[in-house]
Design an enzyme around this catalytic site. Structure first.
Site, PDB file in Angstrom:
ATOM      1  N   VAL A   1       0.907  -0.754  -0.149  1.00 51.44           N
ATOM      2  CA  VAL A   1      -0.598  -0.205   0.258  1.00 51.44           C
ATOM      3  C   VAL A   1       0.803   0.849  -0.174  1.00 51.44           C
ATOM      4  O   VAL A   1       1.594   1.752   1.235  1.00 51.44           O
ATOM      5  CB  VAL A   1      -1.100   0.013   1.479  1.00 51.44           C
ATOM      6  N   SER A   2       0.694   1.580  -0.638  1.00 50.58           N
ATOM      7  CA  SER A   2       1.849   2.943  -1.287  1.00 50.58           C
ATOM      8  C   SER A   2       1.666   4.675  -1.661  1.00 50.58           C
ATOM      9  O   SER A   2       1.734   5.195  -0.887  1.00 50.58           O
ATOM     10  CB  SER A   2       2.273   2.942  -3.014  1.00 50.58           C
TER      11      SER A   2
END
Length: 210
Positions: free
Chosen positions: A9-10
């Site tokens: 999850v960036s």
């Protein structure tokens, strides 16, 4: 044997729960989710991420590793290729939610191995190329927004940064407009607008997030 979903999850608009939902809708029965939050796939190799290291410790022969697409493992060509091949050598099966691809080391036929390895290389290269293109477009949008700082920001975009990334990923893979619209929940008109004016779409997001 277990099935593990790895989620990277960036951005704040992405969630590991959403990636799990997509995997389960695709028919995967997930035993456990391993997720790295706020980690770049460009600058940080999988082994250097806190949960990425845990993934290497957990996976055993016969296990299945599920990822939304190979870009969740990373966006660096060499790192992604090395990671997939390392897992295959361990007897781990890698499967993608998008496109439903499967990579494993079971085949001994040299022609099948060559086709499999060529596909791995192509997907890893695509992940890096898309990341580099996104970075250039984002930089352009931010610069454009800064030039107009203090000016009217225009109408708020009807899509989020995560949705914009999902649309561009789909377009880069050659997915159809209707399929992208169904997957993101955006209208076909919005998809066409992003496709035809990508720099302006990125600039609109930048103006509303500065």
């Amino acid at each position: 044997m277990q099935t593990i979903l790895y989620a990277r999850v960036s951005t704040a608009d992405q969630t590991s729960a959403h990636q799990r939902t997509l995997a389960e809708k695709a028919g995967f029965k997930i035993d456990e989710v391993v997720a790295d939050e706020g980690v770049s796939g460009i600058t940080t190799c999988l082994r250097d991420r806190p949960q990425g290291r845990r993934l290497f410790d957990m996976l055993r022969s016969g296990d299945t590793l599920v990822v939304r697409w190979v870009d969740r493992l990373g966006r660096n060509y060499v790192d992604v290729c090395d990671t997939i091949r390392e897992f295959m050598r361990r007897g781990v099966i890698i499967r993608t939610v998008i496109n439903g691809l499967t990579f494993d080391g079971a085949t001994t036929d040299p022609m099948q191995q060559a086709v499999r390895d060529a596909l791995i290389g192509f997907m890893a290269a695509t992940a890096q190329a898309q990341a580099e293109a996104n970075r250039i477009t984002q930089r352009s949008g931010i610069d454009h927004a800064k030039e107009r700082e203090g000016a009217y920001r225009g109408r708020k975009p009807s899509f989020t940064k995560a949705e914009l990334d999902a649309v561009r990923d789909g377009l880069s893979r050659g997915d159809g407009i209707s399929g992208i619209a169904a997957g993101t929940g955006l209208s076909r008109q919005t998809i066409y607008r992003i496709r035809d004016t990508p720099a302006e779409a990125e600039a609109a997001i930048a103006r509303w997030t500065l």
